[in-house]
Design a protein around this motif. Sequence first.
Motif, PDB file in Angstrom:
ATOM      1  N   GLU A   3       3.129  37.623  37.197  1.00 30.71           N
ATOM      2  CA  GLU A   3       3.308  38.557  36.088  1.00 30.71           C
ATOM      3  C   GLU A   3       4.771  38.674  35.649  1.00 30.71           C
ATOM      4  OE1 GLU A   3       2.469  43.230  34.976  1.00 30.71           O
ATOM      5  OE2 GLU A   3       1.645  42.417  36.818  1.00 30.71           O
ATOM      6  N   LEU A   4       5.701  38.756  36.603  1.00 32.30           N
ATOM      7  CA  LEU A   4       7.115  38.870  36.253  1.00 32.30           C
ATOM      8  C   LEU A   4       7.583  37.621  35.506  1.00 32.30           C
ATOM      9  CD1 LEU A   4       9.763  40.436  36.266  1.00 32.30           C
ATOM     10  CD2 LEU A   4      10.257  39.409  38.501  1.00 32.30           C
ATOM     11  N   ILE A  29      14.922  26.327  32.081  1.00 29.10           N
ATOM     12  CA  ILE A  29      14.827  25.171  32.968  1.00 29.10           C
ATOM     13  C   ILE A  29      13.863  25.478  34.105  1.00 29.10           C
ATOM     14  CG2 ILE A  29      16.113  23.619  34.494  1.00 29.10           C
ATOM     15  CD1 ILE A  29      16.792  23.385  31.450  1.00 29.10           C
ATOM     16  N   ASP A  30      14.009  26.677  34.698  1.00 24.40           N
ATOM     17  CA  ASP A  30      13.149  27.050  35.814  1.00 24.40           C
ATOM     18  C   ASP A  30      13.267  28.544  36.055  1.00 24.40           C
ATOM     19  OD1 ASP A  30      11.358  26.672  37.895  1.00 24.40           O
ATOM     20  OD2 ASP A  30      12.874  26.063  39.337  1.00 24.40           O
ATOM     21  N   ILE A  31      12.236  29.120  36.636  1.00 20.85           N
ATOM     22  CA  ILE A  31      12.279  30.494  37.117  1.00 20.85           C
ATOM     23  C   ILE A  31      11.796  30.459  38.555  1.00 20.85           C
ATOM     24  CG2 ILE A  31      11.423  32.853  36.868  1.00 20.85           C
ATOM     25  CD1 ILE A  31      10.981  32.278  33.892  1.00 20.85           C
ATOM     26  N   GLU A  32      12.704  30.791  39.472  1.00 20.73           N
ATOM     27  CA  GLU A  32      12.398  30.810  40.909  1.00 20.73           C
ATOM     28  C   GLU A  32      12.490  32.251  41.374  1.00 20.73           C
ATOM     29  OE1 GLU A  32      15.445  28.331  42.517  1.00 20.73           O
ATOM     30  OE2 GLU A  32      14.442  26.478  41.966  1.00 20.73           O
ATOM     31  N   GLY A  33      11.361  32.902  41.553  1.00 22.31           N
ATOM     32  CA  GLY A  33      11.378  34.309  41.940  1.00 22.31           C
ATOM     33  C   GLY A  33      12.028  35.134  40.854  1.00 22.31           C
ATOM     34  N   LYS A  34      13.176  35.732  41.174  1.00 23.72           N
ATOM     35  CA  LYS A  34      13.893  36.568  40.211  1.00 23.72           C
ATOM     36  C   LYS A  34      15.161  35.886  39.698  1.00 23.72           C
ATOM     37  CE  LYS A  34      12.000  40.824  42.045  1.00 23.72           C
ATOM     38  NZ  LYS A  34      12.267  42.167  42.557  1.00 23.72           N
ATOM     39  N   THR A  35      15.256  34.572  39.903  1.00 28.77           N
ATOM     40  CA  THR A  35      16.387  33.802  39.404  1.00 28.77           C
ATOM     41  C   THR A  35      15.915  32.922  38.254  1.00 28.77           C
ATOM     42  OG1 THR A  35      17.412  33.781  41.587  1.00 28.77           O
ATOM     43  CG2 THR A  35      18.207  32.159  40.000  1.00 28.77           C
ATOM     44  N   VAL A  36      16.571  33.081  37.110  1.00 26.29           N
ATOM     45  CA  VAL A  36      16.221  32.348  35.905  1.00 26.29           C
ATOM     46  C   VAL A  36      17.318  31.322  35.643  1.00 26.29           C
ATOM     47  CG1 VAL A  36      15.741  32.561  33.439  1.00 26.29           C
ATOM     48  CG2 VAL A  36      15.134  34.443  34.989  1.00 26.29           C
ATOM     49  N   HIS A  37      16.931  30.074  35.473  1.00 21.08           N
ATOM     50  CA  HIS A  37      17.872  28.988  35.176  1.00 21.08           C
ATOM     51  C   HIS A  37      17.715  28.626  33.705  1.00 21.08           C
ATOM     52  CE1 HIS A  37      18.724  28.394  39.459  1.00 21.08           C
ATOM     53  NE2 HIS A  37      17.431  28.636  39.629  1.00 21.08           N
ATOM     54  N   ARG A  60      21.586  41.129  31.367  1.00 16.08           N
ATOM     55  CA  ARG A  60      21.581  42.592  31.257  1.00 16.08           C
ATOM     56  C   ARG A  60      20.265  43.096  30.658  1.00 16.08           C
ATOM     57  NH1 ARG A  60      22.181  45.765  27.170  1.00 16.08           N
ATOM     58  NH2 ARG A  60      22.963  44.105  25.838  1.00 16.08           N
ATOM     59  N   ILE A  61      19.800  42.450  29.605  1.00 12.47           N
ATOM     60  CA  ILE A  61      18.551  42.863  28.956  1.00 12.47           C
ATOM     61  C   ILE A  61      17.367  42.674  29.904  1.00 12.47           C
ATOM     62  CG2 ILE A  61      16.929  42.278  27.098  1.00 12.47           C
ATOM     63  CD1 ILE A  61      19.492  41.650  25.392  1.00 12.47           C
ATOM     64  N   LEU A  62      17.302  41.524  30.580  1.00 15.66           N
ATOM     65  CA  LEU A  62      16.193  41.287  31.518  1.00 15.66           C
ATOM     66  C   LEU A  62      16.200  42.321  32.639  1.00 15.66           C
ATOM     67  CD1 LEU A  62      16.216  37.387  31.812  1.00 15.66           C
ATOM     68  CD2 LEU A  62      14.620  38.806  30.516  1.00 15.66           C
ATOM     69  N   ASP A  67      13.414  44.005  35.462  1.00 19.74           N
ATOM     70  CA  ASP A  67      13.645  44.166  36.901  1.00 19.74           C
ATOM     71  C   ASP A  67      15.145  44.121  37.168  1.00 19.74           C
ATOM     72  OD1 ASP A  67      14.088  43.388  39.734  1.00 19.74           O
ATOM     73  OD2 ASP A  67      11.904  43.271  39.789  1.00 19.74           O
ATOM     74  N   PRO A  68      15.697  45.118  37.841  1.00 18.54           N
ATOM     75  CA  PRO A  68      17.151  45.163  38.060  1.00 18.54           C
ATOM     76  C   PRO A  68      17.689  44.079  38.985  1.00 18.54           C
ATOM     77  CG  PRO A  68      16.062  46.968  39.214  1.00 18.54           C
ATOM     78  CD  PRO A  68      15.017  46.285  38.387  1.00 18.54           C
TER      79      PRO A  68
END
Length: 76
Positions: A3-4, A29-37, A60-62, A67-68
């Motif tokens: 969902e995230l 490029i990729d989203i690994e957990g809460k890290t967005v590339h 900041r917006i994300l 999720d902080p």
Amino acid sequence: MNELNTKIRAKLEELRGMLQADGGDLEVIDIEGKTVHLRLRGACGCCPHATMTIKDGIQRILREELDPEITVERVM
């Protein structure tokens, strides 16, 4: 896709419009957990303010809206 991840992709799609209005764009490029590339493209890819766009804008917006703990990393 969790969902995230889905919410992150939807928000990034919204933000693309702002970048495209300035002659830029972004590519997930990729989203690994809460890290967005992300890769910035067009005018944003070579802009001296690209790091600020990533950290003070997109990240900041994300964090505020989703999720902080989200981190956005730039891929060259």
